[in-house]
Design a protein around this motif. Sequence first.
Motif, PDB file in Angstrom:
ATOM      1  N   THR A   1       1.702   5.809   0.730  1.00 41.60           N
ATOM      2  CA  THR A   1       2.276   5.413   2.019  1.00 41.60           C
ATOM      3  C   THR A   1       2.165   6.488   3.089  1.00 41.60           C
ATOM      4  O   THR A   1       2.549   6.251   4.239  1.00 41.60           O
ATOM      5  CB  THR A   1       3.753   4.997   1.868  1.00 41.60           C
ATOM      6  N   MET A   2       1.624   7.651   2.732  1.00 47.19           N
ATOM      7  CA  MET A   2       1.402   8.690   3.741  1.00 47.19           C
ATOM      8  C   MET A   2      -0.080   8.980   3.941  1.00 47.19           C
ATOM      9  O   MET A   2      -0.439   9.953   4.614  1.00 47.19           O
ATOM     10  CB  MET A   2       2.117   9.982   3.339  1.00 47.19           C
ATOM     11  N   ASP A   3      -0.956   8.144   3.349  1.00 47.35           N
ATOM     12  CA  ASP A   3      -2.381   8.430   3.565  1.00 47.35           C
ATOM     13  C   ASP A   3      -2.781   8.026   4.991  1.00 47.35           C
ATOM     14  O   ASP A   3      -2.044   7.339   5.703  1.00 47.35           O
ATOM     15  CB  ASP A   3      -3.271   7.780   2.490  1.00 47.35           C
ATOM     16  N   ASP A   4      -3.951   8.474   5.410  1.00 46.37           N
ATOM     17  CA  ASP A   4      -4.342   8.334   6.824  1.00 46.37           C
ATOM     18  C   ASP A   4      -4.385   6.881   7.280  1.00 46.37           C
ATOM     19  O   ASP A   4      -3.893   6.536   8.363  1.00 46.37           O
ATOM     20  CB  ASP A   4      -5.718   8.987   7.048  1.00 46.37           C
TER      21      ASP A   4
ATOM     22  N   HIS B   1       5.940   7.523  -0.603  1.00 48.09           N
ATOM     23  CA  HIS B   1       6.142   8.963  -0.382  1.00 48.09           C
ATOM     24  C   HIS B   1       7.581   9.399  -0.607  1.00 48.09           C
ATOM     25  O   HIS B   1       7.846  10.601  -0.720  1.00 48.09           O
ATOM     26  CB  HIS B   1       5.690   9.363   1.023  1.00 48.09           C
TER      27      HIS B   1
ATOM     28  N   SER C   1       7.871   1.815   6.268  1.00 46.17           N
ATOM     29  CA  SER C   1       6.449   1.853   5.908  1.00 46.17           C
ATOM     30  C   SER C   1       6.147   0.917   4.742  1.00 46.17           C
ATOM     31  O   SER C   1       5.125   0.218   4.747  1.00 46.17           O
ATOM     32  CB  SER C   1       6.007   3.279   5.576  1.00 46.17           C
TER      33      SER C   1
ATOM     34  N   TYR D   1      -0.909   5.490   7.577  1.00 47.03           N
ATOM     35  CA  TYR D   1      -0.217   6.103   8.722  1.00 47.03           C
ATOM     36  C   TYR D   1      -0.613   5.386  10.015  1.00 47.03           C
ATOM     37  O   TYR D   1       0.222   5.148  10.888  1.00 47.03           O
ATOM     38  CB  TYR D   1      -0.561   7.584   8.791  1.00 47.03           C
ATOM     39  N   LYS D   2      -1.895   5.017  10.093  1.00 44.84           N
ATOM     40  CA  LYS D   2      -2.377   4.310  11.280  1.00 44.84           C
ATOM     41  C   LYS D   2      -1.660   2.968  11.436  1.00 44.84           C
ATOM     42  O   LYS D   2      -1.261   2.573  12.543  1.00 44.84           O
ATOM     43  CB  LYS D   2      -3.887   4.099  11.173  1.00 44.84           C
TER      44      LYS D   2
ATOM     45  N   VAL E   1       1.335   2.176  10.259  1.00 47.18           N
ATOM     46  CA  VAL E   1       2.743   2.425  10.587  1.00 47.18           C
ATOM     47  C   VAL E   1       2.899   2.717  12.076  1.00 47.18           C
ATOM     48  O   VAL E   1       3.790   2.172  12.754  1.00 47.18           O
ATOM     49  CB  VAL E   1       3.288   3.596   9.739  1.00 47.18           C
ATOM     50  N   GLN E   2       2.029   3.587  12.606  1.00 43.12           N
ATOM     51  CA  GLN E   2       2.073   3.906  14.041  1.00 43.12           C
ATOM     52  C   GLN E   2       1.873   2.649  14.891  1.00 43.12           C
ATOM     53  O   GLN E   2       2.584   2.423  15.874  1.00 43.12           O
ATOM     54  CB  GLN E   2       0.972   4.909  14.382  1.00 43.12           C
TER      55      GLN E   2
ATOM     56  N   HIS F   1       6.794   9.613   7.798  1.00 42.55           N
ATOM     57  CA  HIS F   1       6.030   9.242   8.992  1.00 42.55           C
ATOM     58  C   HIS F   1       6.816   9.673  10.228  1.00 42.55           C
ATOM     59  O   HIS F   1       7.844   9.076  10.558  1.00 42.55           O
ATOM     60  CB  HIS F   1       5.795   7.728   9.031  1.00 42.55           C
TER      61      HIS F   1
END
Length: 948
Positions: free
Chosen positions: A142-145, A79, A476, A148-149, A151-152, A431
């Motif tokens: 790298t910003m898809d759902d 991203h 990420s 993101y899960k 990364v969190q 993120h």
Amino acid sequence: MEKTYQPEQIETRWYERWEADNRFAPSGQGTPFSIMIPPPNVTGSLHMGHAFQDTIMDTLTRWKRMQGNNTLWQVGTDHAGIATQMLVERKIAAEEGKTRHDLGRDAFIDKVWEWKHESGGHITRQLRRMGASVDWSRERFTMDDGFYKAVQEVFVRLHEEKLIYRGKRLVNWDPTLHTAISDLEVENKEQQGSFWHFRYPLADGVKTTDGKDYLVVATTRPETLLGDTGVAVNPEDVRYASLVGKFIELPLVGRRIPVVADEHADMEKGSGCVKITPAHDFNDYEVGKRQNHLLINVFSKDAAILEQAEIFDLKGQPQPDVDATLPAKYAGLDRFEARKQIVADMDALGLLEQVEVVNNTLPYGDRSGDVIEPLLTDQWFVAVESLAKPAIEAVENGDIQFVPKNYENMYFAWMRDLQDWCISRQLWWGHRIPAWYDEEGNVYVARSEAEAREKHELGPDVTLTQDEDVLDTWFSSGLWTFGTLGWPEETPELKTFHPSSVLVTGFDIIFFWVARMIMMTLKFTKQVPFKTVYVHGLVRDGQGQKMSKSKGNVLDPIDLIDGITLDELLEKRTGNMMQPKQAKAIAKATKDEFKDGIEAHGTDALRFTFLSQATTGRDIKFDMSRLDGYRNFCNKLWNASRYVLMNAEGEDCGTGGEEVELSLADRWIISQLQKTEAQVTKAMDEYRFDHASQALYEFVWNEYCDWYLELSKPVLWDENATAEAKRGTRRTLVRVLEAILRLAHPMMPYITEEIWQRVSPLAGVYMGDDASIMLQAWPEADESKIDDQASLDIEWLKGVIIAVRNIRAEMNIAPGKPLDVLLTKGKPEDAERLESNRRFLSKLAKLESVTWLEKPDDAPLSATQLVGDMEVLVPMADLIDKDAEIARLSKEIEKQDKLIGGIEKKLGNDGFIAKAPVAVVDKERGKLAEFQATKQLLEEQRAKISAL
């Protein structure tokens, strides 16, 4: 097949077909092999480094797919936090006249996603143009759902283990973008600057050993004086030993600061005294920690002077009881304006000792172009010490291997000197950090606000606000190998394809990406992310310079593939340049190098050029002449295939098990094919793509095309040749060509697929209209087919043919004129070889007759060449007009004499030697040597003919 090779007519068509047929997806069969693409920035365009790297990855992937592996090349894009945010901000400003702050965070993020959906696929379209056989059905961002899960999850778990913390630390700060940036985003530029030497008055009447009441310190950043906390001297420096523990009265500010002993001070440099500003210099920060100094920040986030200093202890706690007064006259001044004023004020006070002109290095933000400032800010950090230990061990024990191996030393050097990693960025795109604050400033880290409230039993009356910062993109992308495969879920893909097989990367991101992937992956999967790290060099221009827009030497791989006019190239290189002088120089250099623009070469020629230069770890000087040469190689393969098809289509090629008779040439080329298959496979196993491509090139060009195709003609075109012999040669022609195509396919996917579709039915391996060379077996050498005697016999045959051709050239005999040739002084096997190969010799050397001469003394006056001990004789009587040829050669010698005389006169002129550039003089000397060598050859030929 078309008469001429036209890559633009076949490449896009075949890629669309492969993608539509889902050829790039894993087969589900065989040993897993996986590569994760280093995710290119979603804002980017394919540059030469990408094209080089992608060529290597695709070559490996196609090769392993043909070897029967269950192959996944995972694709995706990054991203690119800073780059994307800047791009969209500029777009909004140009189209709407607004800033992101006018829109607000949510609306701005919507605009970024809108841009991503409309324009963010440019680089993936270019990947397709390069022939990348990535599995597009699994494309990740790298910003898809799902990502993101992951990364969190990583952030929360590391925080729970106290491996992520928030603190006030010194970071690279971009005053234009208002964010911390990584070292990789800092561009260090050398320039001429000033070194100001200031007098710092000693307090309390203290004096130096030589009676001075001041110490001299020097700095390239006078504005940081306002934040000084001490002056350091070396503990071994006897000049200042008595001053340690005494105080300085800091000029302009009036703050009392101590003289401290610290090894950071170099006794041999300047006065040996160093000002210490822990809040504005990374080295000083370390000194400050050792000396337990306070941190005094004097800059705002715009790098302007504050009205009041911000003072903290080393834990980042505010120190309100410490006097934070700064001179009012500097408040609000930009750092460089403040610098001028401070220097002037120090001079007025008589405290400016001297100004020294020096060459120094300044850090610039690669996106903003602003000078980077070390700044004390609140950031999130990863404590890396416990993560680094297993990452070091994984390389030490061989679980991960670097190719070439010497890059392990670079890896170890970084990993054994790690600093905690700043992972927060003051951006909106990225993120967002999963941390919430209540009104008292307490922080709650969780996967969501709801989880934060539940975990910490916070009622609805407690207002929570999410952290404004986002995570560094390297955080990420550090999860790339397992995050793309569905982690934290235990997916079948994760089980099958992780660890990945090999990572292909440049040496410049071993620390920023490779090391962090190893640390993160070991931590969360208990596996290494990859088994091998193949490290390649950087692609530079033909003179070895780094390609950059400012130098105007950038090459676009798509332009090399599809071609570009000179006007279009000039516009790309100089169109946006602000400096006319620079643009003019670049335009001239471009016109000199590319007089008619760049012609289309096709993807295969570009890929083969990259592979031919892929020596392990070394930088590449990209050579346009090589690209031209490999376009010719594609033409050669195309024309050879047309010859094979013209002689095999509609004919009996012996693929039904019929009896065949193999000629010497057939046995030889089959034998050479086995050796080449073994060479190419060995080179690929060792990541020596240069050796693999060279072995293939030499076999195809020098052996199959230049010799075997010619050796096939006497069989195919001889009315007296048997049906079995013709069938054997046709079968050899098509089967060896079909194997060549499979061998070349990973390197040159398009041309090989196009030809294979026509050749494979003749070779008996075609499997229907939906067949593809991509799914055919990789050629494996069969040692039983290696025929060393055939190789010796063919080398003898080639030697005789070349000898006759050399004599024709030396004696200026027309290539088509039939000759009588005598062979003598050889071994008994030479005479036997002559009898076995008369048909080949007569056809390929254009001979009227070839005779074995038992008595060498009976030979007439002849032109002679040696093949081993054997002499090849061409009798000259009545073959040439002796007098006319001597006259012609004499005229040529006279011409060379005039050329030599002109250059000798020029080089004998002292004025020319003194004034002309060295390169020009060397060029003239080179021409002189060339003309002298030509004259010598002409004289030798004249002497031979005179003797006839």
